[in-house]
Design a protein around this motif. Structure first.
Motif, PDB file in Angstrom:
ATOM      1  N   PRO A  12      -9.331   8.824  -5.278  1.00  0.00           N
ATOM      2  CA  PRO A  12     -10.016   9.867  -6.046  1.00  0.00           C
ATOM      3  C   PRO A  12     -10.486   9.333  -7.397  1.00  0.00           C
ATOM      4  N   ASP A  28      -4.204  11.579  -5.434  1.00  0.00           N
ATOM      5  CA  ASP A  28      -4.717  12.792  -4.800  1.00  0.00           C
ATOM      6  C   ASP A  28      -5.732  13.452  -5.727  1.00  0.00           C
ATOM      7  N   SER A  29      -6.438  14.406  -5.203  1.00  0.00           N
ATOM      8  CA  SER A  29      -7.524  15.020  -5.973  1.00  0.00           C
ATOM      9  C   SER A  29      -7.032  15.790  -7.190  1.00  0.00           C
TER      10      SER A  29
END
Length: 119
Positions: A12, A28-29
């Motif tokens: 990300p 992670d986002s």
């Protein structure tokens, strides 16, 4: 700990860090998790130019960042041995640290493979 910004790739986009021999990359986002990647896990590591990054089809936010680059900023692309990739942005001093760490680790690996066996 030196700051890097992940612009595109298999991780990300967001802020990361480089310290000693490790990259800490967003995992992670939501950026709650992160992934640590040792410099030994890199298959290739190269400086790239703005046009190369633009060809990747990056987002509008990244386009704006690329327009504001100064002489001190360095764009780079890294490919891990597991074939994941990322494009990052950092200052020239941090980039030099990364190159030096990669060179040192490469020399250590060479010395280990050339060492005679104990058998």
């Amino acid at each position: 700990m030196s700051k890097i910004t992940i612009l595109a790739g298999d991780f990300p986009s967001g802020n990361g860090h480089f310290s000693f021999r490790n990259f800490t990359l967003p995992g992670d986002s939501n950026h709650y998790l992160c992934e640590t990647v040792n410099i030994n896990q890199l298959e290739s590591f190269n400086r790239v130019n703005r046009q190369m990054v633009t060809m990747l089809g990056v987002g509008e936010r990244t386009e704006r960042m690329l327009e504001d680059l100064t002489q001190d900023h360095v764009l780079f692309m890294a490919r891990l041995k597991d074939k994941r990739r990322f494009v990052g942005l950092t200052d020239s001093r941090t980039f030099d640290k990364m190159i030096q760490a990669r060179r040192i680790e490469g020399n250590k690996s060479e010395a280990l493979t050339k060492a005679p066996s104990a058998a």
